[in-house]
Enzyme design. Structure first.
Site, PDB file in Angstrom:
ATOM      1  CB  SER A  39      -5.234  18.270  -1.056  1.00  0.00           C
ATOM      2  OG  SER A  39      -4.287  17.236  -1.087  1.00  0.00           O
ATOM      3  CB  THR A  81      -4.767  11.866  -5.196  1.00  0.00           C
ATOM      4  OG1 THR A  81      -4.270  10.854  -4.325  1.00  0.00           O
ATOM      5  CG2 THR A  81      -6.269  11.979  -5.078  1.00  0.00           C
ATOM      6  CE  LYS A  98      -0.331  10.624  -6.669  1.00  0.00           C
ATOM      7  NZ  LYS A  98       0.664  10.388  -5.612  1.00  0.00           N
ATOM      8  CG  ASN A 108       2.127  15.307  -7.129  1.00  0.00           C
ATOM      9  OD1 ASN A 108       2.754  16.044  -7.902  1.00  0.00           O
ATOM     10  ND2 ASN A 108       2.372  15.261  -5.836  1.00  0.00           N
ATOM     11  N   GLY A 159       5.238  -0.210  -6.080  1.00  0.00           N
ATOM     12  CA  GLY A 159       4.094   0.396  -6.764  1.00  0.00           C
ATOM     13  C   GLY A 159       4.319   1.875  -6.985  1.00  0.00           C
ATOM     14  N   GLY A 160       3.247   2.596  -7.242  1.00  0.00           N
ATOM     15  CA  GLY A 160       3.327   4.016  -7.556  1.00  0.00           C
ATOM     16  C   GLY A 160       4.004   4.839  -6.474  1.00  0.00           C
ATOM     17  CB  VAL A 192      11.197 -10.299  -7.435  1.00  0.00           C
ATOM     18  CG1 VAL A 192      12.615  -9.824  -7.687  1.00  0.00           C
ATOM     19  CG2 VAL A 192      11.101 -10.877  -6.042  1.00  0.00           C
ATOM     20  CG  MET A 249       6.322   6.503   1.764  1.00  0.00           C
ATOM     21  SD  MET A 249       6.746   6.027   0.079  1.00  0.00           S
ATOM     22  CE  MET A 249       6.051   7.387  -0.844  1.00  0.00           C
ATOM     23  N   GLY A 278       3.719   9.270   7.247  1.00  0.00           N
ATOM     24  CA  GLY A 278       3.809  10.088   6.044  1.00  0.00           C
ATOM     25  C   GLY A 278       3.033  11.400   6.095  1.00  0.00           C
TER      26      GLY A 278
HETATM   27  P1  ATR Z   1       0.560   2.437  -4.769  1.00  0.00           P
HETATM   28  O1  ATR Z   1       0.315   3.254  -5.989  1.00  0.00           O
HETATM   29  O2  ATR Z   1      -0.139   2.920  -3.543  1.00  0.00           O
HETATM   30  O3  ATR Z   1       2.003   2.150  -4.525  1.00  0.00           O
HETATM   31  P2  ATR Z   1       0.190  -0.118  -6.003  1.00  0.00           P
HETATM   32  O4  ATR Z   1       0.816   0.362  -7.249  1.00  0.00           O
HETATM   33  O5  ATR Z   1      -1.009  -0.996  -6.078  1.00  0.00           O
HETATM   34  O6  ATR Z   1      -0.219   1.069  -5.068  1.00  0.00           O
HETATM   35  O7  ATR Z   1       1.318  -0.868  -5.156  1.00  0.00           O
HETATM   36  C1  ATR Z   1       1.071  -1.412  -3.910  1.00  0.00           C
HETATM   37  C2  ATR Z   1       2.387  -1.965  -3.343  1.00  0.00           C
HETATM   38  O8  ATR Z   1       2.117  -2.521  -2.047  1.00  0.00           O
HETATM   39  C3  ATR Z   1       2.985  -3.081  -4.170  1.00  0.00           C
HETATM   40  O9  ATR Z   1       4.383  -3.048  -4.047  1.00  0.00           O
HETATM   41  C4  ATR Z   1       2.412  -4.342  -3.488  1.00  0.00           C
HETATM   42  O10 ATR Z   1       3.189  -5.490  -3.663  1.00  0.00           O
HETATM   43  P3  ATR Z   1       3.052  -6.385  -5.012  1.00  0.00           P
HETATM   44  O11 ATR Z   1       3.616  -5.545  -6.116  1.00  0.00           O
HETATM   45  O12 ATR Z   1       3.874  -7.584  -4.760  1.00  0.00           O
HETATM   46  O13 ATR Z   1       1.587  -6.648  -5.150  1.00  0.00           O
HETATM   47  C5  ATR Z   1       2.492  -3.892  -2.055  1.00  0.00           C
HETATM   48  N1  ATR Z   1       1.583  -4.606  -1.133  1.00  0.00           N
HETATM   49  C6  ATR Z   1       0.246  -4.478  -1.020  1.00  0.00           C
HETATM   50  N2  ATR Z   1      -0.228  -5.260  -0.020  1.00  0.00           N
HETATM   51  C7  ATR Z   1       0.853  -5.894   0.514  1.00  0.00           C
HETATM   52  C8  ATR Z   1       1.031  -6.831   1.573  1.00  0.00           C
HETATM   53  N3  ATR Z   1       0.002  -7.264   2.304  1.00  0.00           N
HETATM   54  N4  ATR Z   1       2.280  -7.258   1.837  1.00  0.00           N
HETATM   55  C9  ATR Z   1       3.339  -6.816   1.114  1.00  0.00           C
HETATM   56  N5  ATR Z   1       3.247  -5.923   0.105  1.00  0.00           N
HETATM   57  C10 ATR Z   1       2.017  -5.476  -0.202  1.00  0.00           C
END
Ligand code: ATR
Length: 277
Positions: free
Chosen positions: A16, A61, A65, A86, A129-130, A154, A215, A239
């Protein structure tokens, strides 16, 4: 001179400061933009200190966030929905305002840089996730034909679907249960690639008309880009463009002007390619 910064932990990897430095040069503005490592329990104190010292704006970041969202007194409509912020700045009354430019950044990259349209398209999102939460309002606003979320857990995907249930139905699946059909757009918002992994998404979700978007970005192609190309996707993007475009959206909020992102993306791509792995 106006002062800006990006707060995160870790932060040394952040592009950034370089990106905003390029925007400032291009638009002939004098400003300072630095990265700042913030201790995990010091976020609020540091944000308040930054603005008390006359700071003009902050990017936030990982992993702050959500905390930035909680701290902001005025949230943009988008930030209210995403639960994450952000971009922070003060309004004329000195109130701390929070916005989330990630979704607009993704849309700008898809539409302006890659000529993609989302209207009436089928979208598959990988992860809950985020990263995925941050882009949901922007995607929904494009009126896609359908949105599907696949995630290992899920229940996390279901929670996101519930937030938007009054606007649009969102289908939710575990990876193995995904319908064996191709989507127009598949966006990888998991963090699997950061550890050299891939979400276990069925190959049938990608066909010759599918645009695949990761991303994250890296020095070369990401694992997901490689996988998408092997499945014969129409396009496999990373991304990097989104990173620069979300920065441009923050710059616009702070400086009321639009930098030329194309030149910055191209230059950053070159710098990455030349950097040591
Ligand atoms: P971010 O803020 O970067 O999205 P996060 O909130 O920790 O980080 O979310 C990470 C995402 O990557 C989640 O959807 C996670 O799946 P789970 O919610 O089931 O944990 C997903 N993720 C991380 N490693 C993964 C993997 N090896 N295979 C599939 N999904 C993965």
């Amino acid at each position: 001179m106006d002062h800006y910064a990006v707060f995160g932990n870790p932060i040394s990897q952040s592009k950034s400061p370089w990106i905003h430095g390029e925007f400032a040069k291009q638009t002939q503005q004098t400003l300072e933009y630095v990265s700042q490592l913030v201790e995990l329990d010091e976020f609020e104190v540091q944000v308040r200190a930054f603005f008390a010292a006359g700071g003009a704006g902050l990017n936030i970041t990982a992993p702050f966030k959500e905390q930035a969202w909680a701290l902001a007194e005025n949230l943009s409509d988008i930030a209210k929905l995403t639960g994450a912020v952000n971009t922070l700045y003060l309004d004329n009354d000195g109130k701390l305002c929070g916005d989330n430019t990630d979704g607009r950044g993704l849309l700008r990259d898809l539409k302006n840089n890659h000529g993609a349209t989302l209207n009436n398209k089928s979208i598959l999102l990988l992860g809950a996730g985020g990263a995925i939460k941050g882009i949901m309002p922007a995607l929904i606003a494009q009126n896609p034909a359908s949105i599907t979320i696949a995630n290992r857990s899920v229940d996390k995907a279901q929670k996101i679907a519930q937030i938007y249930a009054d606007k649009t139905p969102i289908a939710v699946f575990a990876y193995a249960q995904l319908p064996k059909q191709a989507y127009d757009l598949v966006i990888n918002g998991t963090s699997a690639g950061l550890k050299g992994g891939l979400p276990p998404v069925p190959a049938e979700t990608v066909s010759a008309h599918t645009l695949c978007y990761d991303m994250i970005y890296g020095q070369g192609e990401t694992m997901f880009q490689q996988w998408a190309r092997q499945q014969g996707a129409k396009k496999a993007l990373d991304g990097l463009g989104m990173l620069v475009e979300q920065a441009a959206e923050s710059f616009k909020i702070w400086r009321q002007c639009e930098p030329d992102t194309g030149a910055v993306i191209a230059q950053l791509r070159q710098i990455l390619a030349q950097s040591k792995p």
